[in-house]
Structures are given as structure tokens and as C-alpha cells.
Design a protein around this motif. Structure first.
Motif, short mmCIF file in Angstrom:
data_model
loop_
_atom_site.label_atom_id
_atom_site.label_comp_id
_atom_site.label_asym_id
_atom_site.label_seq_id
_atom_site.Cartn_x
_atom_site.Cartn_y
_atom_site.Cartn_z
N HIS A 1 -10.78 10.74 -7.46
CA HIS A 1 -11.36 9.71 -8.34
C HIS A 1 -10.30 9.00 -9.18
CE1 HIS A 1 -14.97 7.73 -9.74
NE2 HIS A 1 -14.50 7.77 -10.97
N GLN A 2 -9.20 8.68 -8.56
CA GLN A 2 -8.13 7.96 -9.25
C GLN A 2 -7.83 6.64 -8.56
OE1 GLN A 2 -4.85 10.72 -9.28
NE2 GLN A 2 -5.67 11.89 -11.01
N ARG A 3 -7.27 5.73 -9.31
CA ARG A 3 -6.81 4.45 -8.76
C ARG A 3 -5.80 4.73 -7.64
NH1 ARG A 3 -3.76 0.58 -12.88
NH2 ARG A 3 -5.88 0.29 -13.66
N PHE A 4 -5.80 3.86 -6.63
CA PHE A 4 -4.86 4.03 -5.53
C PHE A 4 -4.41 2.68 -5.00
CE2 PHE A 4 -9.09 3.84 -3.76
CZ PHE A 4 -8.98 3.10 -2.59
N MET A 5 -3.39 2.71 -4.16
CA MET A 5 -2.92 1.50 -3.49
C MET A 5 -3.20 1.61 -2.00
SD MET A 5 0.59 0.46 -5.53
CE MET A 5 1.25 2.12 -5.68
N LEU A 6 -3.36 0.46 -1.37
CA LEU A 6 -3.72 0.42 0.04
C LEU A 6 -2.97 -0.71 0.73
CD1 LEU A 6 -5.71 1.21 2.44
CD2 LEU A 6 -7.18 -0.61 1.57
N THR A 7 -2.42 -0.43 1.90
CA THR A 7 -1.81 -1.49 2.69
C THR A 7 -1.95 -1.16 4.17
OG1 THR A 7 0.08 -3.01 2.79
CG2 THR A 7 0.57 -0.64 2.82
N TYR A 8 -1.49 -2.07 5.00
CA TYR A 8 -1.59 -1.91 6.45
C TYR A 8 -0.26 -1.43 7.02
CZ TYR A 8 -5.73 -4.76 5.62
OH TYR A 8 -6.93 -5.24 5.14
N GLY A 9 -0.35 -0.73 8.15
CA GLY A 9 0.83 -0.14 8.76
C GLY A 9 1.61 -1.07 9.65
N ASP A 10 1.48 -2.38 9.44
CA ASP A 10 2.20 -3.33 10.29
C ASP A 10 2.74 -4.54 9.53
OD1 ASP A 10 -0.12 -4.67 9.71
OD2 ASP A 10 -0.67 -5.09 11.78
N GLY A 11 2.83 -4.45 8.19
CA GLY A 11 3.27 -5.60 7.41
C GLY A 11 4.39 -5.28 6.44
N LEU A 12 5.42 -6.12 6.42
CA LEU A 12 6.56 -5.95 5.52
C LEU A 12 6.64 -7.13 4.56
CD1 LEU A 12 9.28 -4.71 8.04
CD2 LEU A 12 7.92 -3.33 6.47
N SER A 13 7.13 -6.85 3.36
CA SER A 13 7.23 -7.89 2.34
C SER A 13 8.28 -7.50 1.31
CB SER A 13 5.87 -8.07 1.65
OG SER A 13 5.95 -9.02 0.61
N ASP A 14 8.78 -8.51 0.58
CA ASP A 14 9.66 -8.23 -0.55
C ASP A 14 8.87 -8.23 -1.85
OD1 ASP A 14 9.06 -10.91 -0.79
OD2 ASP A 14 11.13 -11.59 -1.02
N ILE A 15 7.61 -7.87 -1.77
CA ILE A 15 6.72 -7.85 -2.92
C ILE A 15 7.24 -6.91 -4.00
CG2 ILE A 15 5.31 -6.03 -1.85
CD1 ILE A 15 2.88 -7.31 -3.27
N ASN A 16 7.06 -7.31 -5.25
CA ASN A 16 7.40 -6.48 -6.40
C ASN A 16 6.16 -5.67 -6.77
OD1 ASN A 16 7.77 -5.58 -9.16
ND2 ASN A 16 9.52 -6.98 -9.28
N ILE A 17 6.16 -4.40 -6.41
CA ILE A 17 4.98 -3.55 -6.64
C ILE A 17 4.68 -3.40 -8.13
CG2 ILE A 17 3.97 -1.26 -6.28
CD1 ILE A 17 4.22 -2.86 -3.72
N LYS A 18 5.70 -3.37 -8.94
CA LYS A 18 5.51 -3.25 -10.39
C LYS A 18 4.75 -4.46 -10.93
CE LYS A 18 8.06 -2.17 -14.62
NZ LYS A 18 9.41 -1.91 -15.19
N LYS A 19 5.13 -5.66 -10.49
CA LYS A 19 4.42 -6.87 -10.93
C LYS A 19 2.98 -6.89 -10.43
CE LYS A 19 8.41 -9.95 -11.46
NZ LYS A 19 9.06 -11.21 -11.02
N LEU A 20 2.78 -6.41 -9.21
CA LEU A 20 1.43 -6.32 -8.66
C LEU A 20 0.54 -5.45 -9.53
CD1 LEU A 20 -0.73 -6.54 -6.39
CD2 LEU A 20 0.44 -4.64 -5.25
N ILE A 21 1.03 -4.29 -9.92
CA ILE A 21 0.23 -3.37 -10.74
C ILE A 21 0.00 -3.94 -12.13
CG2 ILE A 21 0.22 -1.07 -11.81
CD1 ILE A 21 1.75 -0.10 -9.30
N ASN A 22 1.01 -4.56 -12.70
CA ASN A 22 0.83 -5.17 -14.02
C ASN A 22 -0.23 -6.27 -13.97
OD1 ASN A 22 2.78 -3.52 -15.15
ND2 ASN A 22 4.42 -5.03 -14.98
N TYR A 23 -0.23 -7.02 -12.89
CA TYR A 23 -1.22 -8.08 -12.70
C TYR A 23 -2.63 -7.47 -12.60
CZ TYR A 23 -3.31 -12.33 -10.69
OH TYR A 23 -4.09 -13.43 -10.45
#
Length: 233
Positions: free
Chosen positions: A98-120
Motif C-alpha cells: 500500500h505504498q506509492r510506486f513507479m511504473l514503466t515499460y520494458g522497452d523504452g529509454l529516456s534521459d528523463i529526470n526522475i527526481k523532477k518527475l516525482i517533484n511534479y
């Protein structure tokens, strides 16, 4: 926060590779794409991964057992060969506590900033934040006036619409609000309902993103890997 990677599909558009292995195990450079995805998250300090496997799942399981990675934890769960994305996700509910989690697909790459994503996500306070991207442009455009061709326009990703790029942050209430079964498609049956409730927010990522859906995509990613591997920056 745990990271779920959906890795159970058959990858039918990449049969040149997936006839013998699951798509997340297709090589980009010297390691499978799923390993690159994990590194995107570990770069920001996330090291607890749940792999929702299915098709040829033993190959994924063997890879992570053999490598014996020490800087992160990986659990490979067989969620069924024919299970849809929503069903796969629901089968991992018990691991999330019962905790927050992250989810993505096993076929996609990105230079995304995960920290900014979570802050958003924290700022918007919605049930799901989904990263949206513009797909890489594949063709140029022809501008017309009636039946006359006025001009040609080069390939330009800004002409493409926004699409689901994965890299989501999800609140645990997602399991309480909706019913799940093996045939539940997360994108169609869950995300659309969350959007109607105005609980789905878009994190617009305007920099590098590339999925590996076809052989052409695999070649593109390997070319990029040899040059500068933009997802590692």
C-alpha cells in the motif's frame, strides 16, 4: 519507492528477436534494454525493482540470478504469458504494501529526470502522473493548397502529438478504485477511467525518448549507444 517494469508481452512487432527471447532482453550495446532502464532509476537512487514478466520469463529470471547485482534488488514475477498489462500490475499489488510506486515499460529509454518527475507528482497531488513524449519523427511533411504541393517540411518531432512514454508515478489507491482481472488492459481500462476522474496528470518530457518496438528501433538504439547513449546523460 518500488519500481515496476512491465516486461511480459510477446513483442510481436520484433519477431526477429522475440522468437527466442522476451523483448526486454533484446540487446542494446553490451546488455539488454531492461538493464539500461534499471540504470535510469538507480542513477536517482531507486534500487528496488519488480519485473512483471510473462512471455519467456525464465530468460529474464536467469539473467538477474546469474548477474548477482549488488547495488539494487530485483524480483522477477511470472504474471502469466497471456495476461494483459492491468492484470500484470494487479498481480504485483501484494509486493507494494500500500505504498506509492513507479511504473514503466520494458522497452523504452529516456534521459528523463526522475527526481523532477516525482517533484511534479508531489506538486500536482493526483493519482497518476504519466510521462508524455513526442514520438521520434519518421517522415517529412508535404504542405498542400488544394491539389497543389506548396512545400516540403523536414522530419520534426514537434509536429507529432503527445503519447504515453511510460515513467509513471502511481498512488496505491489505484487498486482500490477499479476492478482488475487478467484481461484488464491498464492503458485502456484503467488510465482512461482515471483521466475521466481528472486524476491523471501529464509530465511533458521534451528531450530524448525512444522505444524499441521494431527491428528499426533496435538498430536506432544501438546506433545511439555507439555514439553518445543519450539516456545515460
Amino acid at each position: 519507492m518500488k519500481v515496476i517494469i512491465l516486461a511480459g508481452g510477446k513483442g510481436t512487432r520484433l519477431t526477429e528477436e522475440t522468437i527466442v527471447k522476451p523483448k526486454p532482453m533484446v540487446m542494446v550495446g553490451d546488455k539488454p534494454i531492461i538493464s539500461h532502464i534499471i540504470e535510469i532509476y538507480t542513477k536517482y537512487g531507486f534500487n528496488d525493482f519488480l519485473i512483471a514478466a510473462g512471455y519467456k520469463y525464465k530468460i529474464i529470471l536467469k539473467y538477474f540470478k546469474k548477474k548477482n547485482f549488488k547495488n539494487f534488488k530485483v524480483q522477477v514475477i511470472n504474471t502469466g504469458k497471456e495476461t494483459q498489462t492491468g492484470g500484470r500490475l494487479f498481480k504485483l499489488k501484494k509486493y507494494l504494501k500500500h505504498q506509492r510506486f513507479m511504473l514503466t515499460y520494458g522497452d523504452g529509454l529516456s534521459d528523463i529526470n526522475i527526481k523532477k518527475l516525482i517533484n511534479y507528482h508531489n506538486k500536482k497531488r493526483k493519482m497518476i502522473t504519466m510521462t508524455v513524449v513526442r514520438p521520434p519523427a519518421r517522415w517529412g511533411y508535404v504542405k498542400t493548397l488544394g491539389d497543389k504541393i506548396k512545400s516540403f517540411e523536414e522530419k520534426n518531432a514537434t509536429n507529432e502529438g503527445w503519447i504515453n512514454g511510460g515513467f509513471m508515478v502511481i498512488e496505491p489507491e489505484i487498486f482500490e478504485k477499479f476492478n482488475y482481472k487478467n484481461t484488464t488492459i491498464f492503458e485502456k481500462d484503467i488510465l482512461t477511467k482515471v483521466a475521466k476522474k481528472k486524476e491523471l496528470i501529464a509530465f511533458k518530457h521534451k528531450s530524448f525518448w525512444q522505444c524499441m518496438d521494431t527491428l528499426r528501433d533496435k538498430i536506432t538504439l544501438n546506433d545511439l549507444y555507439r555514439k553518445d547513449a543519450p539516456w545515460k546523460k
